[in-house]
Design an enzyme around this catalytic site. Structure first.
Site, PDB file in Angstrom:
ATOM      1  N   TRP A  63      26.554  30.706  74.905  1.00 37.56           N
ATOM      2  CA  TRP A  63      27.843  30.412  75.579  1.00 37.56           C
ATOM      3  C   TRP A  63      28.548  29.247  74.893  1.00 37.56           C
ATOM      4  CZ3 TRP A  63      29.029  26.445  79.654  1.00 37.56           C
ATOM      5  CH2 TRP A  63      30.325  26.614  80.165  1.00 37.56           C
ATOM      6  N   TYR A  96      31.012  36.317  76.850  1.00 35.24           N
ATOM      7  CA  TYR A  96      31.034  35.203  75.900  1.00 35.24           C
ATOM      8  C   TYR A  96      31.884  35.558  74.679  1.00 35.24           C
ATOM      9  CZ  TYR A  96      27.082  33.365  78.654  1.00 35.24           C
ATOM     10  OH  TYR A  96      26.273  32.917  79.682  1.00 35.24           O
ATOM     11  N   TRP A 249      20.452  27.694  83.436  1.00 38.55           N
ATOM     12  CA  TRP A 249      21.482  27.400  82.441  1.00 38.55           C
ATOM     13  C   TRP A 249      22.033  25.964  82.537  1.00 38.55           C
ATOM     14  CZ3 TRP A 249      26.663  26.610  84.107  1.00 38.55           C
ATOM     15  CH2 TRP A 249      27.051  27.180  85.333  1.00 38.55           C
ATOM     16  N   PRO A 251      21.060  23.024  81.061  1.00 35.91           N
ATOM     17  CA  PRO A 251      20.102  21.966  81.403  1.00 35.91           C
ATOM     18  C   PRO A 251      20.641  20.567  81.129  1.00 35.91           C
ATOM     19  CG  PRO A 251      19.452  23.089  79.372  1.00 35.91           C
ATOM     20  CD  PRO A 251      20.553  23.903  79.978  1.00 35.91           C
ATOM     21  N   LYS A 260      26.160  11.062  75.873  1.00 37.11           N
ATOM     22  CA  LYS A 260      27.131  10.807  74.796  1.00 37.11           C
ATOM     23  C   LYS A 260      28.559  10.615  75.304  1.00 37.11           C
ATOM     24  CE  LYS A 260      27.919  15.617  73.283  1.00 37.11           C
ATOM     25  NZ  LYS A 260      27.728  16.530  72.167  1.00 37.11           N
ATOM     26  N   SER A 331      25.348  23.138  69.414  1.00 35.67           N
ATOM     27  CA  SER A 331      26.448  23.448  68.480  1.00 35.67           C
ATOM     28  C   SER A 331      26.029  23.151  67.041  1.00 35.67           C
ATOM     29  CB  SER A 331      27.702  22.656  68.850  1.00 35.67           C
ATOM     30  OG  SER A 331      27.469  21.273  68.688  1.00 35.67           O
ATOM     31  N   GLN A 335      20.819  19.267  66.987  1.00 32.30           N
ATOM     32  CA  GLN A 335      20.696  19.185  68.455  1.00 32.30           C
ATOM     33  C   GLN A 335      19.544  20.057  68.935  1.00 32.30           C
ATOM     34  OE1 GLN A 335      24.455  20.523  69.998  1.00 32.30           O
ATOM     35  NE2 GLN A 335      25.531  18.636  69.506  1.00 32.30           N
TER      36      GLN A 335
END
Ligand code: NDP
Length: 371
Positions: A63, A96, A249, A251, A260, A331, A335
């Protein structure tokens, strides 16, 4: 002795030894991060509800990121990284990027050429298009959406197929029957719901029971440190009565729990993306500011543990035994690499740490909560 137990035994005794040395000499002992980093993080597998299928405790979803932020090459890199770390479930939906996310995942799967029996892939049905025939959970759209997802993902069957939202305008029996027939045809292995109430899930089970149809195996709810009521309170009886599995979903609450956003909105981050102003608004009003404040407190606890906010927030979700799998979003590969390390934080979540987190979050659902 399992590797984690060995680590804990070594970590525990070394920590005590370090404390003794520090007291005697006044010198700070070296951190134990080196031991922690040296250990491979073994993936854990959990049953999807009462089914025999074991999904990786960490999974990967598309997503926002697939198409918007990740092209086929980058999606493939992320999926390869996840798979190498033991991830066996990849989540998607017809909605999506209006189908483009499934197309990208399909192309990546083709290039990766993994054995089809070594991973699970999902889709979700609800928002397929603007026309009445292209949306919601009537039999026609459930079938059309499944066939379109199979084509875009380039697979012969979906392992998991979700009703993306409840559809009060379609009788539950019609949807349960459509899902049952897809399963009988071998096009879907397990079906489930997403953001359905406990009452709606129980109704689907009741209908399935009366008509000898396949009931839903799993639910996909939002669950994270900031959104807890449904998973911890509303579904409490559903786990017990029908053995519901959950594929949870967001988390990190769309990245908020990485901390951040504590000093503003970094450019290029999800809250900065065009089309996601609605999400940004949720974290910039008064309620949103209170949530950001909580992420600061969580960050302080993470620092004390020598880990990151992201890993701690994901490990906290994993600590809940009713969570079958935590769907990660990323992304970029860095990460994902960080987030896959959440499993190493799980043993650090002692009663004391959980209590400190509870105090920081101050949002524990009440036992007597009614829905
Ligand atoms: P998260 O809450 O984990 O948010 C992921 C985003 O947070 C990333 O795309 C990235 O955004 C940021 N992020 C992640 N890790 C880090 C890190 N270590 N450091 C800094 N930033 C980080 O999960 P998602 O909201 O993406 O949800 C995960 C999956 O769940 C989805 O892909 C989808 O499969 C499923 N889902 C299902 C829904 C449903 O209704 N059933 C609804 C929503 C999601 P950026 O870099 O852009 O800031």
């Amino acid at each position: 002795m399992a590797e984690t137990d060995l680590f804990l035994a070594e970590y525990g005794s070394r920590a005590l030894e370090s404390q003794r040395m520090e007291k005697q000499t006044g010198r700070i002992a070296p951190r134990l991060d080196s031991i922690r980093k040296a250990l491979p993080v073994e993936m854990e597998y959990r049953h999807l509800g009462r089914s025999g299928l074991e999904v990786s405790a960490l999974s990967f979803g598309s997503w926002v990121t697939f198409d918007n932020q990740l092209d086929v090459g980058k999606a493939e890199e992320c999926m390869a990284l996840a798979y190498e770390h033991g991830v066996n479930f990849f989540d998607n939906a017809e909605a999506y990027a209006a189908g483009e996310s499934e197309r990208i995942m399909g192309q990546a799967l083709k290039k990766l050429n993994w054995s089809r029996d070594s991973y699970c892939v999902s889709s979700k049905v609800f928002w397929g298009g603007k026309k009445p025939t292209q949306r919601r959970l009537h039999r026609k759209h459930v079938f059309d959406a499944c066939h379109a997802a199979l084509q875009r993902l380039q697979v012969d069957y979906l392992d998991l197929y979700f009703c993306h939202r409840p559809d009060p305008r379609t009788p539950i029996e019609e949807t349960v029957r459509a899902m049952h027939h897809l399963i009988q045809q071998g096009k879907v292995m397990y079906w489930g719901t997403s953001e359905w109430s406990a009452v709606q899930i129980m109704e689907a089970h009741a209908v399935a029971g009366v008509h000898h149809l396949t009931p839903p195996t799993m639910e996909q709810p939002q669950y994270n440190m900031l959104t807890r009521d449904r998973v911890e309170a509303e579904y409490r009886h559903v786990y017990r009565s029908v053995g519901l599995g959950t594929t949870i979903w967001s988390p990190l609450a769309s990245g908020i729990l990485t901390n951040k956003y504590a000093e503003g909105i970094p450019s290029g981050s999800r809250l900065d993306l065009e089309g996601f102003e609605w999400l940004r608004d949720r974290f910039t009003d008064e309620e949103g500011k209170r949530k950001i404040e909580k992420t600061r407190k969580v960050a302080a606890i993470a620092a004390e543990l020598g880990t990151t906010s992201a890993k701690l927030a994901i490990a906290w979700c994993l600590k809940n035994p009713n969570v079958s799998t935590v769907i990660l979003g990323a992304s970029r590969t860095s990460q994902l690499e960080e987030n896959l390390g959440a499993l190493e934080v799980l043993p650090m979540l002692t009663d004391e740490v959980m209590e400190n987190l509870e105090a920081a979050l101050d949002n524990k659902p009440a036992d007597e909560m009614e829905f």
